[in-house]
Design an enzyme around this catalytic site. Sequence first.
Site, mmCIF file in Angstrom:
data_model
loop_
_atom_site.group_PDB
_atom_site.id
_atom_site.type_symbol
_atom_site.label_atom_id
_atom_site.label_comp_id
_atom_site.label_asym_id
_atom_site.label_seq_id
_atom_site.Cartn_x
_atom_site.Cartn_y
_atom_site.Cartn_z
ATOM 1 N N ASP A 112 0.865 -1.185 0.000
ATOM 2 C CA ASP A 112 0.000 0.000 0.000
ATOM 3 C C ASP A 112 0.900 1.234 0.000
ATOM 4 O OD1 ASP A 112 -2.553 1.289 0.069
ATOM 5 O OD2 ASP A 112 -2.264 1.693 2.204
ATOM 6 N N GLU B 194 5.040 5.114 3.614
ATOM 7 C CA GLU B 194 4.552 6.471 3.892
ATOM 8 C C GLU B 194 5.750 7.404 4.025
ATOM 9 O OE1 GLU B 194 2.784 9.787 4.420
ATOM 10 O OE2 GLU B 194 1.522 8.036 4.042
ATOM 11 N N ASN C 241 10.719 7.705 0.789
ATOM 12 C CA ASN C 241 10.213 8.321 -0.431
ATOM 13 C C ASN C 241 10.121 7.211 -1.466
ATOM 14 O OD1 ASN C 241 9.817 9.684 -2.842
ATOM 15 N ND2 ASN C 241 11.221 11.355 -2.337
ATOM 16 N N ASP D 12 -1.713 12.442 -2.665
ATOM 17 C CA ASP D 12 -1.710 13.903 -2.656
ATOM 18 C C ASP D 12 -1.886 14.407 -4.087
ATOM 19 O OD1 ASP D 12 -1.100 16.658 -2.399
ATOM 20 O OD2 ASP D 12 0.152 16.237 -0.654
ATOM 21 N N LYS E 103 -1.299 22.473 -8.124
ATOM 22 C CA LYS E 103 -0.570 23.451 -8.932
ATOM 23 C C LYS E 103 0.236 22.739 -10.017
ATOM 24 C CE LYS E 103 0.013 27.007 -5.372
ATOM 25 N NZ LYS E 103 1.002 27.804 -4.590
ATOM 26 N N ASP F 4 -10.374 10.920 -5.119
ATOM 27 C CA ASP F 4 -11.577 11.738 -5.195
ATOM 28 C C ASP F 4 -11.369 12.926 -6.127
ATOM 29 O OD1 ASP F 4 -9.726 12.885 -3.521
ATOM 30 O OD2 ASP F 4 -11.144 13.439 -1.948
#
Length: 213
Positions: free
Chosen positions: A40, A65, A92, A118, A122, A154
Amino acid sequence: MARVRVRQHVNPLSAKYSQPIILPKWYTVYSSPDQPLHLDIGCGRGKFLLNMAPLYPKMNFLGIEIREPLVIEANQQCDRLQLPNVSFLFCNINLYIDTILTSLPPNILNCVTIQFPDPWFKRSHQKRRVVQPDLVQAIATHLVENGSVFLQSDVKEVAEEMVDNFLVNSSFQQQHQETWFPENPFPIATEREVATLNKNQPVYRVLLQKINP
Protein backbone atom coordinates in the site's frame (compact mmCIF):
# COMPACT_ATOMS: atom_id res chain seq x y z
CA MET A 1 -2.79 6.39 22.13
CA ALA A 2 -2.68 10.10 21.26
CA ARG A 3 -3.19 10.91 17.59
CA VAL A 4 -0.02 12.30 16.03
CA ARG A 5 -0.39 15.69 14.35
CA VAL A 6 1.64 16.00 11.16
CA ARG A 7 1.71 18.18 8.08
CA GLN A 8 -0.74 17.06 5.42
CA HIS A 9 1.64 17.88 2.56
CA VAL A 10 5.38 17.27 2.37
CA ASN A 11 7.54 17.91 -0.69
CA PRO A 12 8.99 14.56 -1.83
CA LEU A 13 11.57 16.39 -3.94
CA SER A 14 13.21 18.11 -0.97
CA ALA A 15 16.59 16.91 0.30
CA LYS A 16 14.98 15.83 3.57
CA TYR A 17 13.27 12.94 1.79
CA SER A 18 16.34 11.83 -0.17
CA GLN A 19 18.09 10.26 2.80
CA PRO A 20 19.25 6.66 2.37
CA ILE A 21 16.66 4.07 3.26
CA ILE A 22 17.25 1.62 6.10
CA LEU A 23 15.69 -1.71 5.18
CA PRO A 24 14.70 -4.24 7.83
CA LYS A 25 15.52 -7.92 7.70
CA TRP A 26 12.17 -9.19 6.48
CA TYR A 27 12.37 -12.44 8.44
CA THR A 28 12.33 -10.31 11.60
CA VAL A 29 9.32 -8.33 10.35
CA TYR A 30 6.97 -11.07 9.16
CA SER A 31 6.39 -14.43 10.78
CA SER A 32 6.09 -15.93 7.26
CA PRO A 33 8.07 -13.66 4.91
CA ASP A 34 7.39 -15.78 1.80
CA GLN A 35 3.64 -15.19 1.85
CA PRO A 36 2.03 -13.12 -0.94
CA LEU A 37 2.52 -9.39 -0.34
CA HIS A 38 0.07 -6.50 -0.57
CA LEU A 39 1.90 -3.17 -0.94
CA ASP A 40 0.00 0.00 0.00
CA ILE A 41 1.75 3.15 -1.27
CA GLY A 42 0.99 6.30 0.71
CA CYS A 43 -0.60 4.41 3.59
CA GLY A 44 -1.02 7.41 5.92
CA ARG A 45 -1.82 6.23 9.44
CA GLY A 46 -2.04 2.65 8.23
CA LYS A 47 -5.60 1.94 9.33
CA PHE A 48 -6.49 0.29 6.03
CA LEU A 49 -3.72 -2.30 6.42
CA LEU A 50 -4.15 -2.67 10.17
CA ASN A 51 -7.74 -3.71 9.48
CA MET A 52 -6.91 -5.84 6.43
CA ALA A 53 -4.15 -7.88 8.09
CA PRO A 54 -6.36 -9.80 10.56
CA LEU A 55 -8.77 -10.68 7.74
CA TYR A 56 -6.04 -12.19 5.54
CA PRO A 57 -3.50 -13.98 7.77
CA LYS A 58 -2.06 -15.84 4.76
CA MET A 59 -0.97 -12.56 3.17
CA ASN A 60 1.64 -10.04 4.26
CA PHE A 61 1.02 -6.29 4.11
CA LEU A 62 3.54 -3.49 3.73
CA GLY A 63 2.62 0.18 4.00
CA ILE A 64 4.91 2.90 2.65
CA GLU A 65 4.55 6.47 3.89
CA ILE A 66 6.72 9.57 3.47
CA ARG A 67 5.66 11.16 6.78
CA GLU A 68 7.79 9.43 9.40
CA PRO A 69 5.63 10.22 12.48
CA LEU A 70 2.73 8.36 10.87
CA VAL A 71 4.93 5.33 10.22
CA ILE A 72 6.08 5.29 13.84
CA GLU A 73 2.47 5.50 15.01
CA ALA A 74 1.33 2.74 12.63
CA ASN A 75 4.12 0.38 13.71
CA GLN A 76 3.29 1.03 17.35
CA GLN A 77 -0.32 0.09 16.60
CA CYS A 78 0.88 -3.02 14.81
CA ASP A 79 2.91 -4.05 17.86
CA ARG A 80 0.05 -3.32 20.21
CA LEU A 81 -2.31 -5.47 18.13
CA GLN A 82 0.36 -8.19 17.77
CA LEU A 83 -0.12 -8.51 14.03
CA PRO A 84 2.63 -10.72 12.52
CA ASN A 85 1.79 -10.01 8.87
CA VAL A 86 1.85 -6.22 8.54
CA SER A 87 4.55 -3.58 8.78
CA PHE A 88 5.14 0.05 7.82
CA LEU A 89 8.20 1.68 6.29
CA PHE A 90 9.20 5.35 6.12
CA CYS A 91 10.67 6.39 2.78
CA ASN A 92 10.21 8.32 -0.43
CA ILE A 93 8.75 5.53 -2.53
CA ASN A 94 9.71 7.14 -5.86
CA LEU A 95 13.38 6.93 -4.92
CA TYR A 96 13.41 3.50 -3.34
CA ILE A 97 10.62 1.31 -4.66
CA ASP A 98 12.98 -0.89 -6.68
CA THR A 99 15.36 -1.17 -3.72
CA ILE A 100 12.52 -2.25 -1.45
CA LEU A 101 11.00 -4.76 -3.86
CA THR A 102 14.37 -6.25 -4.78
CA SER A 103 15.12 -6.83 -1.08
CA LEU A 104 11.98 -8.90 -0.59
CA PRO A 105 11.68 -12.62 -1.37
CA PRO A 106 11.10 -13.07 -5.12
CA ASN A 107 7.68 -13.50 -6.69
CA ILE A 108 5.63 -12.43 -3.69
CA LEU A 109 4.28 -9.02 -4.77
CA ASN A 110 0.64 -9.88 -5.40
CA CYS A 111 -1.23 -6.60 -5.06
CA VAL A 112 -0.49 -2.85 -5.02
CA THR A 113 -2.87 -0.16 -3.84
CA ILE A 114 -2.49 3.60 -4.28
CA GLN A 115 -5.42 5.32 -2.62
CA PHE A 116 -6.13 9.05 -2.54
CA PRO A 117 -2.57 10.25 -3.17
CA ASP A 118 -1.71 13.90 -2.66
CA PRO A 119 -3.16 15.64 -5.75
CA TRP A 120 -0.62 18.49 -5.92
CA PHE A 121 -3.03 20.74 -7.82
CA LYS A 122 -0.57 23.45 -8.93
CA ARG A 123 0.89 22.65 -12.34
CA SER A 124 4.40 23.43 -11.10
CA HIS A 125 3.92 20.87 -8.30
CA GLN A 126 2.55 18.00 -10.38
CA LYS A 127 6.03 16.45 -10.72
CA ARG A 128 5.62 15.66 -7.01
CA ARG A 129 2.74 13.27 -7.68
CA VAL A 130 3.49 9.72 -6.63
CA VAL A 131 2.55 7.81 -9.81
CA GLN A 132 5.47 8.40 -12.15
CA PRO A 133 6.72 6.19 -15.02
CA ASP A 134 9.64 4.79 -13.00
CA LEU A 135 7.29 3.75 -10.19
CA VAL A 136 5.01 2.02 -12.70
CA GLN A 137 7.96 0.18 -14.26
CA ALA A 138 9.22 -1.02 -10.89
CA ILE A 139 5.78 -2.38 -10.07
CA ALA A 140 5.60 -4.03 -13.51
CA THR A 141 8.98 -5.68 -12.90
CA HIS A 142 8.16 -7.14 -9.50
CA LEU A 143 4.40 -7.80 -9.57
CA VAL A 144 3.49 -11.41 -10.21
CA GLU A 145 1.65 -12.29 -13.41
CA ASN A 146 -2.08 -11.60 -12.99
CA GLY A 147 -1.27 -9.50 -9.92
CA SER A 148 -3.49 -6.49 -9.38
CA VAL A 149 -3.11 -2.74 -8.97
CA PHE A 150 -5.99 -0.80 -7.41
CA LEU A 151 -6.08 2.98 -7.80
CA GLN A 152 -8.57 5.42 -6.37
CA SER A 153 -8.91 9.16 -5.85
CA ASP A 154 -11.58 11.74 -5.20
CA VAL A 155 -9.93 14.00 -7.80
CA LYS A 156 -10.87 12.90 -11.32
CA GLU A 157 -7.81 14.47 -12.97
CA VAL A 158 -5.48 12.64 -10.59
CA ALA A 159 -7.25 9.33 -11.14
CA GLU A 160 -7.08 9.77 -14.91
CA GLU A 161 -3.38 10.59 -14.78
CA MET A 162 -2.62 7.55 -12.61
CA VAL A 163 -4.48 5.28 -15.01
CA ASP A 164 -2.76 6.80 -18.05
CA ASN A 165 0.66 6.28 -16.48
CA PHE A 166 -0.09 2.61 -15.83
CA LEU A 167 -1.76 1.84 -19.15
CA VAL A 168 1.03 3.36 -21.21
CA ASN A 169 3.10 0.50 -19.79
CA SER A 170 2.33 -2.63 -21.80
CA SER A 171 2.44 -4.79 -18.66
CA PHE A 172 -0.96 -3.56 -17.48
CA GLN A 173 -4.54 -3.77 -18.63
CA GLN A 174 -7.78 -2.55 -17.11
CA GLN A 175 -9.87 -5.34 -15.57
CA HIS A 176 -13.25 -3.76 -16.27
CA GLN A 177 -15.02 -2.25 -19.25
CA GLU A 178 -16.48 0.69 -17.37
CA THR A 179 -14.36 3.84 -17.18
CA TRP A 180 -14.45 3.62 -13.39
CA PHE A 181 -14.68 0.54 -11.23
CA PRO A 182 -18.03 0.79 -9.43
CA GLU A 183 -16.97 -0.19 -5.91
CA ASN A 184 -14.02 -0.89 -3.67
CA PRO A 185 -13.00 -4.56 -4.14
CA PHE A 186 -11.66 -4.71 -0.57
CA PRO A 187 -13.77 -5.14 2.58
CA ILE A 188 -12.02 -2.20 4.24
CA ALA A 189 -12.28 1.44 3.17
CA THR A 190 -9.71 4.12 3.90
CA GLU A 191 -10.61 7.04 6.12
CA ARG A 192 -10.52 9.36 3.10
CA GLU A 193 -12.87 7.11 1.13
CA VAL A 194 -15.37 7.02 3.99
CA ALA A 195 -15.22 10.80 4.40
CA THR A 196 -15.67 11.36 0.64
CA LEU A 197 -18.66 9.04 0.36
CA ASN A 198 -20.24 10.53 3.49
CA LYS A 199 -20.21 13.88 1.67
CA ASN A 200 -21.92 12.22 -1.32
CA GLN A 201 -18.92 12.98 -3.50
CA PRO A 202 -17.64 10.59 -6.19
CA VAL A 203 -14.67 8.27 -5.88
CA TYR A 204 -12.82 7.38 -9.10
CA ARG A 205 -11.53 3.81 -8.98
CA VAL A 206 -9.66 1.59 -11.42
CA LEU A 207 -8.56 -2.04 -11.08
CA LEU A 208 -5.62 -3.12 -13.24
CA GLN A 209 -4.01 -6.48 -13.88
CA LYS A 210 -0.47 -7.38 -14.84
CA ILE A 211 -0.25 -9.27 -18.10
CA ASN A 212 2.53 -10.61 -20.32
CA PRO A 213 3.28 -7.74 -22.71
